[in-house]
Write an enzyme that holds these catalytic residues in place. Sequence first.
Site, PDB file in Angstrom:
ATOM      1  N   ASP A  12      17.444  31.791 -35.413  1.00  0.00           N
ATOM      2  CA  ASP A  12      16.207  31.836 -34.604  1.00  0.00           C
ATOM      3  C   ASP A  12      15.137  30.880 -35.122  1.00  0.00           C
ATOM      4  O   ASP A  12      13.949  31.232 -35.163  1.00  0.00           O
ATOM      5  CB  ASP A  12      15.654  33.264 -34.550  1.00  0.00           C
ATOM      6  CG  ASP A  12      16.553  34.209 -33.766  1.00  0.00           C
ATOM      7  OD1 ASP A  12      17.226  33.739 -32.828  1.00  0.00           O
ATOM      8  OD2 ASP A  12      16.592  35.398 -34.112  1.00  0.00           O
ATOM      9  N   LYS A  32      28.532  23.973 -28.697  1.00  0.00           N
ATOM     10  CA  LYS A  32      28.354  24.984 -29.740  1.00  0.00           C
ATOM     11  C   LYS A  32      29.726  25.592 -29.998  1.00  0.00           C
ATOM     12  O   LYS A  32      30.225  26.388 -29.192  1.00  0.00           O
ATOM     13  CB  LYS A  32      27.345  26.060 -29.333  1.00  0.00           C
ATOM     14  CG  LYS A  32      27.094  27.063 -30.456  1.00  0.00           C
ATOM     15  CD  LYS A  32      25.768  27.763 -30.329  1.00  0.00           C
ATOM     16  CE  LYS A  32      25.504  28.626 -31.576  1.00  0.00           C
ATOM     17  NZ  LYS A  32      24.157  29.213 -31.578  1.00  0.00           N
TER      18      LYS A  32
END
Length: 208
Positions: A12, A32
């Site tokens: 995050d 990803k």
Amino acid sequence: MHKIMVAGIGTDVGKTVVSAILTTLLKGDYWKPIECGDPHTSDTAVVTRWIGISHTIHPSTYSLKAPLSPHHAARLENIVIRPDSITLPHTTRPLIIEGAGGIFVPLTLKVLSIDLFKSWDCQWIIVSKHYLGSINHTLLTLEVLKQLHLPVLGIIFNGEKNCDSENAILEISKLPFLGRLLPETYINSKTIQRYAKQWQPQFLEALL
């Protein structure tokens, strides 16, 4: 073909936004390799909404449901992540690769993310978010990459300008400042394009 690994000092910290901006800036592909969490709100799904179909977005090799460390999320689904099954997608365009969490996140009990990513001959960009302890986390991440002789293009800072933290990181690491993410109430394609335009000069210089 440029291969750029977007790594964070933790989870995050803004890797997904940075990856979307770089994919737009470099007219590249996004990938990803390992995702953890709801597929409808996954990083791949979010990047797709932000940058649209004009870019190639490669599917993750492993898409795990739980928003946990890959080794934990995989265990809950009775899956064993096989690093040798994760291979770079073929493309002639720049490939922007987003890691999962920090560079020491375990894929299995024996393999860390860095063990896989270090073999891909990438240039690295580090995303650092301001919080108490972020100087330490940033410098530790950079020290590992330095010991492995992995090339780091520079650092993106996420947050309002913090001269004391940023000056310490940049002076000690001797790496360039490549851009800043400011707090955004809402992120959409226009936000991504705005940052891509702002960051373009320093990134094109770094990639020369």
